[in-house]
Scaffold this motif. Structure first.
Motif, mmCIF file in Angstrom:
data_model
loop_
_atom_site.group_PDB
_atom_site.id
_atom_site.type_symbol
_atom_site.label_atom_id
_atom_site.label_comp_id
_atom_site.label_asym_id
_atom_site.label_seq_id
_atom_site.Cartn_x
_atom_site.Cartn_y
_atom_site.Cartn_z
ATOM 1 N N PHE A 138 2.130 -2.814 5.989
ATOM 2 C CA PHE A 138 2.771 -1.591 6.480
ATOM 3 C C PHE A 138 2.195 -1.070 7.795
ATOM 4 O O PHE A 138 2.649 -0.055 8.303
ATOM 5 C CB PHE A 138 2.672 -0.492 5.413
ATOM 6 N N ALA A 174 -3.902 3.469 0.913
ATOM 7 C CA ALA A 174 -4.437 2.850 2.126
ATOM 8 C C ALA A 174 -5.765 3.461 2.539
ATOM 9 O O ALA A 174 -6.602 2.785 3.153
ATOM 10 C CB ALA A 174 -3.426 2.971 3.266
ATOM 11 N N LYS A 200 7.341 5.277 6.526
ATOM 12 C CA LYS A 200 7.546 4.025 5.796
ATOM 13 C C LYS A 200 6.657 3.974 4.555
ATOM 14 O O LYS A 200 7.111 3.532 3.486
ATOM 15 C CB LYS A 200 7.270 2.822 6.698
ATOM 16 N N TYR A 201 5.408 4.403 4.692
ATOM 17 C CA TYR A 201 4.527 4.458 3.527
ATOM 18 C C TYR A 201 5.139 5.327 2.433
ATOM 19 O O TYR A 201 5.111 4.979 1.246
ATOM 20 C CB TYR A 201 3.160 5.026 3.920
ATOM 21 N N PRO A 251 -1.752 3.571 8.946
ATOM 22 C CA PRO A 251 -1.163 4.915 8.967
ATOM 23 C C PRO A 251 -1.553 5.632 10.268
ATOM 24 O O PRO A 251 -2.736 5.690 10.619
ATOM 25 C CB PRO A 251 -1.793 5.595 7.752
ATOM 26 N N LEU A 264 1.418 4.857 -1.710
ATOM 27 C CA LEU A 264 0.832 3.923 -0.749
ATOM 28 C C LEU A 264 -0.008 4.595 0.324
ATOM 29 O O LEU A 264 -0.981 4.018 0.812
ATOM 30 C CB LEU A 264 1.942 3.089 -0.100
ATOM 31 N N LEU A 265 0.352 5.797 0.737
ATOM 32 C CA LEU A 265 -0.396 6.449 1.806
ATOM 33 C C LEU A 265 -1.822 6.753 1.367
ATOM 34 O O LEU A 265 -2.789 6.452 2.084
ATOM 35 C CB LEU A 265 0.320 7.727 2.251
ATOM 36 N N SER A 280 7.029 4.253 -1.575
ATOM 37 C CA SER A 280 6.146 4.669 -2.668
ATOM 38 C C SER A 280 6.983 5.177 -3.833
ATOM 39 O O SER A 280 7.855 6.040 -3.657
ATOM 40 C CB SER A 280 5.205 5.782 -2.207
ATOM 41 N N ASN A 323 5.636 5.546 11.088
ATOM 42 C CA ASN A 323 4.766 4.694 10.294
ATOM 43 C C ASN A 323 4.464 5.320 8.936
ATOM 44 O O ASN A 323 4.574 4.681 7.887
ATOM 45 C CB ASN A 323 3.472 4.428 11.073
ATOM 46 N N ILE A 324 4.077 6.594 8.970
ATOM 47 C CA ILE A 324 3.767 7.278 7.711
ATOM 48 C C ILE A 324 5.021 7.417 6.868
ATOM 49 O O ILE A 324 4.971 7.326 5.633
ATOM 50 C CB ILE A 324 3.119 8.647 7.999
ATOM 51 N N ILE A 373 -3.384 -3.531 2.646
ATOM 52 C CA ILE A 373 -2.213 -2.648 2.704
ATOM 53 C C ILE A 373 -1.707 -2.575 4.142
ATOM 54 O O ILE A 373 -0.495 -2.613 4.398
ATOM 55 C CB ILE A 373 -2.574 -1.242 2.190
ATOM 56 N N ASN A 374 -2.639 -2.506 5.108
ATOM 57 C CA ASN A 374 -2.250 -2.446 6.521
ATOM 58 C C ASN A 374 -1.473 -3.688 6.936
ATOM 59 O O ASN A 374 -0.603 -3.626 7.813
ATOM 60 C CB ASN A 374 -3.485 -2.308 7.409
#
Length: 691
Positions: free
Chosen positions: A586, A573, A602-603, A589, A569-570, A607, A599-600, A582-583
């Protein structure tokens, strides 16, 4: 995704059939049958309600020489047909070598218009789609427009003397010369070509540009009843991630532009009421602050029906708490008392009416999939395309609010096949909430028999599986013909179940949605339908994400296919053409120098690639080579993570394909290759490799 916004020459049904179902399976569908299916769309009722135009699209093999090794290609084309509204023999009206689409009637019903690209040339010299006119009672068609970049949409004026067309602004001769000599560097997210409206005189063909400026027109414009103005929706840029939009009205004579909205949340083009005093359209107010470039993440809410009083400029919101689905494009009833539209409605797509006097919504169809809608001029008859579990879309006519009657049979040969039956089912998720889905049973299924199961996750996640004909390139009737059951779950995040359900997986991909799906699998095992030792999983786009998550969290499935999936996911995005989507789920980023902030994290935590060591399920990965929605780095990252760890996996790219496949042989290969992979590891059959 919405991630918007859902293949070996030797058939393999016999070698993987469940013995007790072999006889019935021989009558089911195979991959060649799927490609043989014709699709119906573009329905248009004549003003007097007597005839219906529609389009049939199918694969054509125009240069067939009997040997595809010579390089012959299949092309998907549509042609225009006409059928009496009361039923009868349809008549094909167009036969162009590149096909025709967007058929409409002139207001007096004497002329049929359509868009077609006719002429010689290929590549940059290929003919562009132009507007053609054909006498409704027979005769030769004539080309009306000659716009350099072709017609994307159009609409007749009320008196039939003019047609408004939308086309892309042409390049200058110098710019065109640079493109031809390949002197064409592209600045990312810049140097846009915009769409604008022209009005064409039907008698002379003379065209005048009506709109211009730093905005791009989307969709189909709408004429005022007196033919003096046009309503339309426009956005600042044509980028798919730019969901800003405003409603406008332009005076055709003076070119004076009136911004009906300025808040960037108009969803559809404004529609003039029959008396010309009111505009109706849908809006979706933005909930999130825009990024520094002015574009905001997507808001996950239902669109609102709104009306705009032209005299007072009062905007009225007609949202109601007891109407919890998202309306599509609106149209006025001929008497101006109601607004008609379709909306996703659980596993259906229903026709609704909003009564302005009583301020109430009512459903006008029940348990059907409405895929197109066109009324007669007095509204007494409605032509529509309906899709059913046992038949792909066909043309239906509804008179006086009665039950729609089917008037076409486009794929009559399906009567020679036996299909698996569909059931709409519900089950309880871990938190006690009801989850709905569609279960496709094997051909000839007998109650109590345990059969192989494949779970198919839908895209989106703001999408939904529907109870329609399961004849696409994903699992469906071809699996039912081979003795499999297919579960199509609608977990939280799906549309058609209200705002709460659509919101419920925000920040929680792989959480509640995963549990909703797995409890559905458990339910089918409990019902005595699914064989827990023979189960597979697959999905495309967000369904591909869910596949990557499922194989990283459980070993219950013997095989899986991730199609156009996003396991990382990172990086997704930062590379997708819809980063704001995506934002939405989540957040942005936060590259703030802390390397791995909350925050990162969570991405990374949500994943599938983060849990590559856990994967034990053999995974087939299929992806379009030119996919901008889910860029090709996504499958490459996951493949490498799995391959380096000795996991069973295979990655196949399809040249020229984007997020969905459009080429004949690629679609065939997808179906065959996926089934061979799932059957090999789920049923233990030795399979041949696909094309």
């Amino acid at each position: 995704m919405s991630l918007r916004l859902r293949p070996s020459a030797v058939l393999i049904a016999a070698c993987v059939a469940v013995p007790s179902l072999t006889l019935a399976q021989s009558k089911g569908l195979d991959e060649s049958d799927i490609m043989r299916l014709k699709s119906v769309g573009g329905v248009a009722m004549s003003p007097d309600g007597a005839r219906v135009l529609y389009a049939i699209s199918a694969w054509e093999h125009p240069n067939a020489k009997g040997d595809t090794a010579l390089g012959d290609r299949h092309e998907r084309r549509s042609h225009v047909f006409m059928v009496p509204a009361g039923g009868g023999a349809p008549r094909q009206l167009t036969f162009g070598e590149r096909g025709e689409a967007q058929a409409q009637w002139s207001p007096d019903g004497r002329t049929i218009s359509f868009v077609a690209a006719r002429g010689t040339g290929t590549g940059e010299d290929a003919p562009r789609p132009q507007l053609w006119l054909l006498p409704a009672d027979g005769g030769e068609s004539r080309q009306l427009t000659t716009v350099r970049d072709g017609v994307s949409s159009y609409v007749w004026s009320p008196d039939g003397s003019r047609i408004a067309v939308v086309t892309t602004d042409s390049l200058t001769r110098e710019q065109e010369a640079k493109v031809r000599r390949r002197d064409d560097p592209k600045v990312y997210e810049d140097d846009f070509r915009l769409n604008h409206i022209w009005v064409v005189d039907v008698a002379s063909g003379k065209a005048s540009k009506i709109t211009s400026g730093a905005y791009t027109v989307s969709g189909v414009p709408n004429w005022s009843p007196d033919g003096k103005k046009l309503g339309f929706r426009a956005s600042p840029t044509p980028m798919i991630r730019d969901e800003r939009g405003n409603a406008y009205v332009v005076d055709v004579a003076s070119l004076v532009l009136d911004a009906i909205t300025t808040t960037n949340d108009a969803e559809t083009a404004p529609q003039f009421s029959p008396h010309g005093k009111t505009l109706a359209f849908t809006m979706l107010p933005h909930e999130m602050a825009p990024h520094k470039d002015g574009i905001m993440p997507r808001t996950l809410r239902n669109a609102r029906v709104v009306t705009f009083d032209i005299a007072t400029r009062a905007l009225t919101n007609h949202a109601r708490a007891d109407f919890d689905v998202s309306p599509g494009a609106l149209r006025w009833s001929p008497d101006g008392k109601q607004l008609w539209f379709t909306a996703s409605d659980r596993v259906w797509n229903s026709l609704y009416a909003y009564d302005l006097a009583s301020k109430s919504y009512s459903k006008r169809t029940k348990d059907v999939l409405v895929q197109g809608l066109s009324p007669s001029s007095d509204g007494s008859k409605l032509a529509m395309v309906l899709d059913t579990p046992d038949m792909p879309g066909e043309v239906y006519v509804q008179s006086g609010g009665g039950t729609p009657s089917r008037i076409t049979t486009t794929n009559a040969w399906l009567g020679e096949r036996t299909l698996g039956a569909s059931r709409v089912i519900t089950w309880k998720s871990k938190d006690g909430r009801d989850v709905e889905g569609v279960l496709l049973l094997p051909v000839g299924y007998r109650d109590g028999a345990r059969v192989p199961l494949v779970v198919s996750a839908h895209g989106g996640p703001t999408g939904a599986h529907t109870n329609g004909f399961k004849g696409g390139t994903s699992p469906g009737q071809t699996y039912a013909a081979r003795g499999w059951a297919v579960l199509y779950p609608n977990p939280r995040g799906s549309t058609g179940y209200g705002e709460w359900w659509m919101h419920a997986n925000t920040g929680d991909w792989g959480g509640g949605d995963y549990r909703d799906i797995m409890t559905g699998v458990d339910d089918l095992i409990k019902r005595g339908i699914a064989d827990s030792t023979r189960m597979a999983f697959e999905g495309w786009s967000y369904g591909g994400y869910m596949t990557s998550w499922v194989v990283s969290q459980t070993g219950r499935f013997k095989a899986a296919m991730m199609g156009a999936g996003l396991p990382s996911l990172l990086s997704m995005a930062g590379t997708t053409d819809i980063p704001g989507y995506i934002n939405t789920f989540f957040g942005d980023p936060q590259y703030d120098g802390s390397i791995v902030n909350a925050n990162i994290r969570k991405y990374l935590e949500r994943s599938g690639i983060s849990y590559s060591n856990n994967v034990t399920t053999p995974l087939l990965i299929l992806h379009g080579g030119n996919d901008e929605r889910v860029p090709i780095g996504q499958p490459m990252e996951f493949y490498r993570a799995l391959k380096d760890r000795g996991k069973t996996t295979e990655l196949v790219f399809y040249p020229r394909e984007g997020h969905g496949f459009t080429e004949y042989y690629h679609q065939m290969d997808r179906m065959k290759r996926e089934y061979e992979w799932l059957a090999r590891f789920t049923l233990g059959n030795a399979m041949k490799t696909a094309m």
